[in-house]
Write an enzyme that holds these catalytic residues in place. Structure first.
Site, short mmCIF file in Angstrom:
data_model
loop_
_atom_site.label_atom_id
_atom_site.label_comp_id
_atom_site.label_asym_id
_atom_site.label_seq_id
_atom_site.Cartn_x
_atom_site.Cartn_y
_atom_site.Cartn_z
CG HIS A 88 26.12 -17.68 37.27
ND1 HIS A 88 27.35 -17.61 36.64
CD2 HIS A 88 26.03 -18.94 37.77
CE1 HIS A 88 27.97 -18.77 36.76
NE2 HIS A 88 27.19 -19.60 37.43
CD GLU A 89 23.12 -20.77 39.55
OE1 GLU A 89 22.90 -21.82 38.93
OE2 GLU A 89 24.20 -20.54 40.14
CG HIS A 147 24.58 -22.50 34.60
ND1 HIS A 147 25.74 -22.88 33.98
CD2 HIS A 147 24.94 -22.02 35.82
CE1 HIS A 147 26.77 -22.65 34.78
NE2 HIS A 147 26.31 -22.13 35.90
CD GLU A 149 29.66 -22.59 37.34
OE1 GLU A 149 29.44 -21.46 37.80
OE2 GLU A 149 28.81 -23.48 37.33
#
Length: 264
Positions: free
Chosen positions: A125-126, A129, A187
């Site tokens: 997920h990070e 980004h 997100e």
């Protein structure tokens, strides 16, 4: 006020020229260069290391293993695989990735993520980004919003205490109507891209649901969703569950290729 119209036209021209498309096909505004982003990422990572002690040993090797497995599947334009990883002696359940190839994980997250698949859900997920250039879009949106409010203030002649109150109200409207929803979109987009990354690296994407259930049990009071930069846990889990069937073939393909890592 003759200068206002040319300024607005010039601002719109720059904004249109800086519009790009995200990996999920969403239009976005990106005003900063990759070199600027990488420099900002390097500075932020160095500052974080100065402010917070780092941890080596088994926690570091564990996080490095999971990160390496995900980074190994990234496209060439995402970097040469030389991502720097640090584990920080911080009890908060948090992690981050920065432009330029930096990953940080707090010890507190390793108490919430029960296995390598759940940890991969966070790291994927990070990193998503970064790949989606969310930092660029966030900074660009804030810049465009502030410029728009400044032009509006000058055009309307909002001066003095009354004008300050109006501008404060406009600023709150911009924050809750533009900036925070953008962050929630980031997100949700990172959730989708992160699932693809972890599945392609051989981590079970279904573990992402268990991770956020753990987060929900461990978390305290949260602000109303419309005031938050993140989706609610329930909305996030529902979004993940909807996307998982589409990425399971990537996971199975990675397993057949012998890609599932054994990070322990």
């Amino acid at each position: 006020m003759r200068w206002i119209r040319p300024l607005v036209v010039a601002t719109l021209a720059v904004a249109l020229a800086a519009c790009t498309t995200s990996p999920t096909g969403r239009s976005r505004l990106t005003l900063l260069s990759e070199a600027q982003l990488d420099q900002m990422g390097a500075q932020a990572f160095a500052q974080y290391q100065r402010d917070t002690p780092t941890v080596g040993g088994a926690p570091y090797r564990y996080v490095q293993c999971v990160t390496d497995a995900i980074v190994a599947t990234l496209p060439p334009e995402a970097g040469d695989g030389g991502w720097q990883v640090r584990v920080f002696d911080d009890d908060s359940a948090n992690a981050f990735a920065l432009p330029g190839g930096y990953v940080g994980v707090n010890l507190g997250l390793l108490e919430i993520a029960e296995n390598q698949d759940q940890l991969a859900a966070v790291i994927g997920h990070e990193i998503a980004h970064v790949l989606a250039r969310h930092a660029n879009e966030r900074a660009s949106t804030q810049t465009a919003t502030q410029l728009g409010l400044s032009v509006l203030s000058s055009a309307a002649g909002l001066e003095g205490p009354g004008g300050e109150q109006v501008m404060a109200a406009l600023g709150m409207g911009a924050k809750y109507g533009i900036l925070l929803p953008f962050s929630r979109r980031h997100e949700s987009e990172a959730d989708v891209l992160g699932l693809r990354l972890m599945a392609g690296a051989g981590f079970d994407p279904r573990a992402s649901v268990a991770l956020w259930q753990n987060m929900g049990r461990a978390g305290g009071a949260r602000p109303p969703e419309w005031m938050s930069t993140h989706p609610s846990h329930g909305q996030r889990i529902a979004g993940l569950e909807a996307e998982i069937p589409g990425v399971l073939p990537l996971y199975e393909q990675a397993r057949r290729a012998g890609r599932p890592p054994r990070c322990g």
